[in-house]
Design a protein around this motif. Structure first.
Motif, PDB file in Angstrom:
ATOM      1  N   CYS A 127      81.212  35.551  36.833  1.00  0.00           N
ATOM      2  CA  CYS A 127      82.128  36.117  35.827  1.00  0.00           C
ATOM      3  C   CYS A 127      83.575  35.868  36.218  1.00  0.00           C
ATOM      4  O   CYS A 127      84.407  35.478  35.378  1.00  0.00           O
ATOM      5  CB  CYS A 127      81.890  37.620  35.672  1.00  0.00           C
ATOM      6  N   ASN A 153      84.784  32.086  28.421  1.00  0.00           N
ATOM      7  CA  ASN A 153      84.111  33.324  28.043  1.00  0.00           C
ATOM      8  C   ASN A 153      82.954  33.625  29.000  1.00  0.00           C
ATOM      9  O   ASN A 153      82.105  32.767  29.246  1.00  0.00           O
ATOM     10  CB  ASN A 153      83.588  33.194  26.609  1.00  0.00           C
ATOM     11  N   PHE A 154      82.939  34.832  29.537  1.00  0.00           N
ATOM     12  CA  PHE A 154      81.889  35.220  30.489  1.00  0.00           C
ATOM     13  C   PHE A 154      80.975  36.311  29.936  1.00  0.00           C
ATOM     14  O   PHE A 154      80.193  36.918  30.666  1.00  0.00           O
ATOM     15  CB  PHE A 154      82.508  35.670  31.816  1.00  0.00           C
ATOM     16  N   GLU A 155      81.074  36.557  28.620  1.00  0.00           N
ATOM     17  CA  GLU A 155      80.308  37.638  27.981  1.00  0.00           C
ATOM     18  C   GLU A 155      78.808  37.520  28.246  1.00  0.00           C
ATOM     19  O   GLU A 155      78.138  38.526  28.512  1.00  0.00           O
ATOM     20  CB  GLU A 155      80.548  37.631  26.464  1.00  0.00           C
ATOM     21  N   GLU A 156      78.276  36.306  28.158  1.00  0.00           N
ATOM     22  CA  GLU A 156      76.830  36.118  28.301  1.00  0.00           C
ATOM     23  C   GLU A 156      76.361  36.523  29.699  1.00  0.00           C
ATOM     24  O   GLU A 156      75.340  37.195  29.862  1.00  0.00           O
ATOM     25  CB  GLU A 156      76.459  34.659  28.020  1.00  0.00           C
ATOM     26  N   VAL A 157      77.132  36.095  30.712  1.00  0.00           N
ATOM     27  CA  VAL A 157      76.771  36.451  32.094  1.00  0.00           C
ATOM     28  C   VAL A 157      76.920  37.953  32.304  1.00  0.00           C
ATOM     29  O   VAL A 157      76.053  38.601  32.901  1.00  0.00           O
ATOM     30  CB  VAL A 157      77.647  35.677  33.108  1.00  0.00           C
ATOM     31  N   SER A 192      76.666  40.292  30.182  1.00  0.00           N
ATOM     32  CA  SER A 192      75.632  41.053  29.460  1.00  0.00           C
ATOM     33  C   SER A 192      74.353  41.160  30.289  1.00  0.00           C
ATOM     34  O   SER A 192      73.627  42.155  30.181  1.00  0.00           O
ATOM     35  CB  SER A 192      75.338  40.407  28.103  1.00  0.00           C
ATOM     36  N   ILE A 193      74.080  40.163  31.126  1.00  0.00           N
ATOM     37  CA  ILE A 193      72.918  40.234  32.026  1.00  0.00           C
ATOM     38  C   ILE A 193      73.120  41.372  33.024  1.00  0.00           C
ATOM     39  O   ILE A 193      72.208  42.163  33.296  1.00  0.00           O
ATOM     40  CB  ILE A 193      72.721  38.891  32.774  1.00  0.00           C
ATOM     41  N   SER A 206      75.108  43.997  32.598  1.00  0.00           N
ATOM     42  CA  SER A 206      75.080  45.258  31.859  1.00  0.00           C
ATOM     43  C   SER A 206      73.658  45.724  31.597  1.00  0.00           C
ATOM     44  O   SER A 206      73.325  46.907  31.807  1.00  0.00           O
ATOM     45  CB  SER A 206      75.821  45.112  30.524  1.00  0.00           C
ATOM     46  N   ARG A 207      72.811  44.812  31.142  1.00  0.00           N
ATOM     47  CA  ARG A 207      71.420  45.177  30.843  1.00  0.00           C
ATOM     48  C   ARG A 207      70.692  45.685  32.090  1.00  0.00           C
ATOM     49  O   ARG A 207      69.880  46.607  32.013  1.00  0.00           O
ATOM     50  CB  ARG A 207      70.664  43.989  30.239  1.00  0.00           C
ATOM     51  N   LYS A 240      84.566  45.098  32.590  1.00  0.00           N
ATOM     52  CA  LYS A 240      84.686  43.831  31.855  1.00  0.00           C
ATOM     53  C   LYS A 240      86.125  43.604  31.392  1.00  0.00           C
ATOM     54  O   LYS A 240      86.656  42.486  31.526  1.00  0.00           O
ATOM     55  CB  LYS A 240      83.740  43.833  30.645  1.00  0.00           C
TER      56      LYS A 240
END
Length: 198
Positions: free
Chosen positions: A58, A67-71, A73-74, A76-77, A100
């Motif tokens: 990130c 953009n690092f949103e996808e990483v 989100s892992i 966060s989940r 974030k």
């Protein structure tokens, strides 16, 4: 007088909710285990990722304006899943959003990497019913990012002297300006050794 035990739990020991349950049973099974140092969650299986590696990713992406949103989100989940499984009432969504946002706003590499331990310690403290004590308030570095060991020991003795049980995130501390500084990888072991020595 009872002996005080400082217990450090590594990433695989706190990789998921079932591991948290094992750790809780170990800690609460011995009243001398009073100060607990957690690492960030490790791999749950061979195809999984260590949270710290994802946080470094990130930082790398954000520092290049990618953009690092996808990483994220892992990450966060993973934390939200642990909280849900353990039925822990923490506003993890809000805490994660704050982290974030700070990464988006240019948080340092050390700050970003340290959040894995920070989040795990918040969860574990709630799960154990122990006080959360942020390592940034205990572990002191100088302006050259070198550990100030003697001063750190005095701070630990002063702060923890009034706290019978605490969870302290491993891997990082802060300098006198409050900037987060990390040890090298595996640094939660160092945190545990420092707290134990103090």
């Amino acid at each position: 007088m009872n002996d005080i035990i400082v217990a450090k739990f590594g990433g695989s020991s706190l990789a998921d909710s079932s591991q948290f349950t094992k750790v809780r049973d170990m800690v609460l099974g011995d009243k001398n285990r009073r100060y607990i140092i957690p690492s960030a969650p490790g791999k749950r299986n061979n195809s999984d990722h260590k949270i710290t590696d994802l946080l470094y990713m990130c930082y790398q992406l954000a520092s290049h304006g990618i953009n690092f949103e996808e990483v994220f989100s892992i990450i966060s989940r993973r934390y939200e899943g642990i909280c849900k499984d353990l039925n822990i009432n923490i506003n993890m969504e809000e805490i994660l959003f704050d982290i974030k946002t700070k990464i988006q706003q240019g948080a340092t590499r050390d700050f970003t990497a340290s959040r894995g331990e920070y989040l795990n310690a918040i969860i574990l403290s709630e799960y154990l019913g122990f006080e959360f004590v942020d390592a940034k308030d205990l572990i002191l570095f100088d302006e050259d990012n070198k550990l100030k060991l003697e001063e750190t020991k005095l701070i630990i003795q002063s702060v923890l002297g009034d706290i019978p049980n605490a969870v302290i995130p491993g891997f990082y501390g802060a300098n006198s300006k409050g900037d987060i500084i990390t040890f090298s990888r595996g640094g939660s072991d160092i945190t545990g050794a420092i707290v134990s020595s103090a």
